[in-house]
Every structure is written in C-alpha cells, then in structure tokens.
Design an enzyme around this catalytic site. Structure first.
Site, mmCIF file in Angstrom:
data_model
loop_
_atom_site.group_PDB
_atom_site.id
_atom_site.type_symbol
_atom_site.label_atom_id
_atom_site.label_comp_id
_atom_site.label_asym_id
_atom_site.label_seq_id
_atom_site.Cartn_x
_atom_site.Cartn_y
_atom_site.Cartn_z
ATOM 1 N N GLY A 11 0.936 -1.274 0.143
ATOM 2 C CA GLY A 11 0.172 0.138 0.031
ATOM 3 C C GLY A 11 0.917 1.178 -0.062
ATOM 4 O O GLY A 11 0.421 2.233 0.691
ATOM 5 N N HIS A 176 12.075 -5.834 -18.438
ATOM 6 C CA HIS A 176 11.949 -4.379 -17.801
ATOM 7 C C HIS A 176 13.215 -3.834 -17.275
ATOM 8 O O HIS A 176 13.433 -3.778 -16.009
ATOM 9 C CB HIS A 176 10.929 -4.359 -16.759
ATOM 10 C CG HIS A 176 10.505 -3.067 -16.296
ATOM 11 N ND1 HIS A 176 10.088 -1.924 -17.242
ATOM 12 C CD2 HIS A 176 10.357 -2.690 -15.001
ATOM 13 C CE1 HIS A 176 9.891 -0.890 -16.407
ATOM 14 N NE2 HIS A 176 9.943 -1.367 -15.097
HETATM 15 O O1 TXD Z 1 7.178 -0.804 -14.152
HETATM 16 C C1 TXD Z 1 7.228 -1.402 -13.003
HETATM 17 N N1 TXD Z 1 6.942 -2.560 -12.728
HETATM 18 C C2 TXD Z 1 7.995 -0.535 -11.963
HETATM 19 C C3 TXD Z 1 7.842 -1.242 -10.728
HETATM 20 C C4 TXD Z 1 7.566 0.541 -11.989
HETATM 21 C C5 TXD Z 1 7.894 1.603 -11.002
HETATM 22 C C6 TXD Z 1 8.042 0.895 -9.372
HETATM 23 N N2 TXD Z 1 8.500 -0.360 -9.490
HETATM 24 C C7 TXD Z 1 8.341 -1.271 -8.184
HETATM 25 O O2 TXD Z 1 7.208 -1.324 -7.675
HETATM 26 C C8 TXD Z 1 9.522 -0.577 -7.371
HETATM 27 O O3 TXD Z 1 10.710 -0.902 -7.652
HETATM 28 C C9 TXD Z 1 9.064 -1.404 -5.931
HETATM 29 O O4 TXD Z 1 9.586 -2.770 -6.046
HETATM 30 C C10 TXD Z 1 7.457 -1.485 -6.204
HETATM 31 C C11 TXD Z 1 6.695 -0.798 -5.442
HETATM 32 O O5 TXD Z 1 7.054 0.676 -5.578
HETATM 33 P P1 TXD Z 1 6.480 1.975 -4.681
HETATM 34 O O6 TXD Z 1 7.025 2.869 -5.143
HETATM 35 O O7 TXD Z 1 5.124 1.502 -4.515
HETATM 36 O O8 TXD Z 1 7.350 1.451 -3.388
HETATM 37 P P2 TXD Z 1 6.840 1.544 -1.780
HETATM 38 O O9 TXD Z 1 6.163 3.199 -1.685
HETATM 39 O O10 TXD Z 1 7.923 1.438 -0.762
HETATM 40 O O11 TXD Z 1 5.720 0.738 -1.450
HETATM 41 C C12 TXD Z 1 6.031 -0.688 -1.294
HETATM 42 C C13 TXD Z 1 5.182 -1.084 -0.420
HETATM 43 C C14 TXD Z 1 5.511 -0.406 1.284
HETATM 44 O O12 TXD Z 1 4.304 0.022 1.879
HETATM 45 C C15 TXD Z 1 5.870 -1.560 2.056
HETATM 46 O O13 TXD Z 1 5.634 -1.431 3.259
HETATM 47 C C16 TXD Z 1 5.267 -2.908 1.698
HETATM 48 O O14 TXD Z 1 5.383 -2.742 -0.009
HETATM 49 N N3 TXD Z 1 5.886 -4.279 1.654
HETATM 50 C C17 TXD Z 1 5.220 -5.071 2.060
HETATM 51 N N4 TXD Z 1 4.017 -5.543 1.784
HETATM 52 C C18 TXD Z 1 3.244 -6.518 2.158
HETATM 53 N N5 TXD Z 1 4.343 -7.623 2.473
HETATM 54 C C19 TXD Z 1 5.661 -7.632 2.885
HETATM 55 N N6 TXD Z 1 6.312 -8.585 3.088
HETATM 56 C C20 TXD Z 1 6.149 -6.177 2.470
HETATM 57 N N7 TXD Z 1 7.337 -5.659 2.607
HETATM 58 C C21 TXD Z 1 7.191 -4.283 2.125
#
Ligand code: TXD
Length: 321
Positions: A11, A176
């Site tokens: 989230g 990607h």
């Molecule tokens: O085109 C694409 N596929 C890419 C993907 C484009 C942009 C971003 N890309 C990747 O998406 C980026 O490199 C990250 O690996 C993900 C998510 O990016 P975001 O900017 O949303 O990262 P955030 O804001 O850090 O959100 C990640 C959330 C954060 O709230 C953590 O608490 C949560 O992931 N998190 C978890 N959720 C569930 N379960 C576990 N274990 C967990 N660990 C962290």
C-alpha cells in the site's frame, strides 16, 4: 451482480494510487494489504472519506491479515522496496525476492482463483517467482512493465512530433530493464509511421532522424531512472499505477486488449520457461493469447539480448533462494 474484489498487496506509493484509481473507476471493492501497522487502514479510511465528493460505490478495507484478501478476483502486487538514486532494478533482487515469496504464499492460500498482476521490481524475476510459488496457471500470473515502458516511449514520440499522445502507438518488448526493446519500426501516429513523420520534420536528413529516434529509445530505457533521480526518494508511481489499471480493466471488462505484458513464454519467440514482455491479448481469461510479431534481424538480436538478461537475473535469484 456482486462487485468484483481487487486486492492490493503493498500500500505504498503505487498501491495508494492503485486504490484511488480502482475506486474512481468503480472497478470493484478494494482491500489494501501492507505490513506497516495502521497504514493500509489509514489510507483506505482516508480514500473512503473522499466518496461523498467523488461518488464511487466501493467497499474499501485496509489490512495486515491475508485472510482479508479472500475471494479476490484480481491481486496487484507492489510489495517490495523501490529503487534509490544510483540503484538498478536488479539491485532490489534479494530483498524483494524474500518479500515476494511471503506475498505469493499468502495469495496462494487466500486468493487461489485470482488473476495476479506483479509490479514489484526486478519485475521479470518477481513475476517468475510469484507464478512458481502460487502455482497458478500462466494465463493468470503476469507482470506489468510493457504498458508503462510503451506509454513512456509514446510520450517521448508525442512530445518530439508535437502531436497528442492519444494518437501515438508504440510498443516496448523484452525485459523491464536497460535491455528493453522499443520497437521503433512499428511506432506510428494514427497509422502513420513515426519514421515517416520524422523524415518530413527533418527534411529527409536520415542521420538526424536516426539520432532523434535513438534519443527517444534511450530516454525510454532510462525513464524510470530519470524519475528516481528527480524524486531522490522512491520511484515512479502515477504511470505504473495507471498502466496496471489498464490491465485490470482489460481482464475484468473482457476487453481483448493487445498490450505488451510480461508473460511466461513456452516456446514463443524462441523462449522457453521465462517471463518476458511480449504482445498479448488480455481478456476475461487473463492472457488469452501471445501474439507472435515478426521481428527483423536487429529487433530479434536486441530481444535475444534482453531475454538473456532476464535469464541471468532469474538464475541469480535462484542462487539466492
Ligand atoms: O514498471 C514497473 N513494474 C515498475 C515497478 C515501476 C515502478 C516501480 N516498480 C517497483 O514497484 C518498485 O521498484 C518497487 O519494487 C515496487 C513498489 O514501488 P512503490 O513506489 O509503491 O514502493 P513503496 O512506496 O515502498 O511501497 C512498497 C510497499 C510498502 O508500503 C511496504 O510496506 C510494502 O510494500 N511491503 C510489504 N507489503 C506486504 N508484504 C511485505 N512483506 C512487504 N514488505 C514491504
């Protein structure tokens, strides 16, 4: 008819935009899962309180309990760390692989019939791991990258030609990462090849045309990093979220969209057993078919290089797990 249910695993920056887009477009009820105490609950309560203004019909729930994703029709995974300036997407491999294992087990247990759209990076490896652990059929587990990379390529073309991006069609295939393959030859503006429009713009100066096209291709490959550098903390989130929502709408609306999607190839394009970005038809059955484009020699070479980069990434991941 009961509303569809969309689960967002993660989230954070992208997850928050995904939730708002799902609500505004009334795609279904939304459950946001995250491990940060209170955060998903807070974000969903806040979004729900926009309802009087925005007027959407959707139940919104935040949770840290996988049981709450039960019955989801679509699960979108952004769980994981984003890049920091100077980091490659591959640098996230070990941390995000551990997270993806845990997430995939939760999806397998509580949403066994869901379509899964993985966003977390390094995307091609993360979606591979998710499909392996869930064991879901390949048509139901896909990665979002090509729609975003193609959108970026389309923007750069639109800005160069001074036309609406709505009229630009451009596709990016492969992994990607830095080896992604924007397909220059097929890029067009309402059917008019981009090359033809560039030739007109630059009075037939083919050296200039190639220089401009190359610059747009390179900017597309580096577009994620460009945003990461500007933000300083985190990576792109508006365009990735919109791109994933286009895939969700194609599935839930049985739209038969032909979109670049990270899909498991089993012989197509000469690739067997790896997830790579290719054109697919997305509909109510998920990835309903993989479209075999005729690539020319240069495109095939670049595509093969990109596939090898994915294979190396997956092999590196396998060593870690
Ligand atoms: O085109 C694409 N596929 C890419 C993907 C484009 C942009 C971003 N890309 C990747 O998406 C980026 O490199 C990250 O690996 C993900 C998510 O990016 P975001 O900017 O949303 O990262 P955030 O804001 O850090 O959100 C990640 C959330 C954060 O709230 C953590 O608490 C949560 O992931 N998190 C978890 N959720 C569930 N379960 C576990 N274990 C967990 N660990 C962290």
């Amino acid at each position: 008819m009961a509303r569809k249910k969309i689960a967002l695993i993660g989230g954070g920056q992208i997850g928050g935009v995904l939730a708002q887009l799902c609500a505004l477009r009334e795609l279904g009820d939304v459950v946001m899962f995250d491990i940060v105490e209170g955060m998903p609950q807070g974000k969903m309560l806040d979004l729900a309180e926009a309802n009087r203004v925005d007027g959407f019909d959707a139940d919104l729930k935040g949770t840290s309990d996988y049981k709450d994703i039960a019955g989801s029709d679509v699960v979108i995974v952004t769980a994981g760390l984003p890049r920091k300036p100077g980091m490659s997407r591959d640098d996230l491999l070990s941390t995000n692989a551990k997270i993806m294992k845990q997430v995939s087990e939760g999806i397998k247990q509580y949403a066994p019939n869901a379509f899964v759209i993985v966003i977390s990076n390094p995307l091609d490896a993360m979606v591979t791991l998710c499909q392996r652990i869930t064991g879901f059929p390949k048509e139901r587990v896909m990665g979002m990258a090509g729609v975003l990379d193609s959108a970026r390529f389309s923007c750069f073309i639109a800005w160069e030609l001074g036309v609406s991006v709505k009229d630009v069609n451009a596709m990016v295939l492969g992994g990607h990462g830095d080896t992604m393959v924007p397909i220059k030859r097929y890029a067009n503006v309402n059917g008019i090849p981009v090359y033809e429009l560039l030739k007109k713009k630059y009075n037939g100066d083919m050296r200039k045309v190639e220089e401009v096209m190359t610059a747009m291709v390179e900017r597309t490959k580096g577009a994620g990093g460009e945003v990461v550098k500007l933000l300083g903390n985190g990576s792109a989130f508006y365009s990735p979220a919109s791109s994933a929502i286009a895939m969700v709408e194609a599935i839930l609306g049985d739209q038969k969209r032909l979109l670049p999607v990270c899909a498991l190839l089993e012989g197509e394009y000469g690739v067997n057993g790896f997830y790579v970005g290719v054109p697919v038809v997305l509909g109510s059955k998920g990835i309903e078919s993989i479209v075999q484009m005729d690539l020319d020699a240069e495109e095939q070479k670049l595509f093969d290089i990109s596939c090898n980069a994915v294979k190396e990434l997956v092999e590196a991941m396998d060593k870690l797990l």
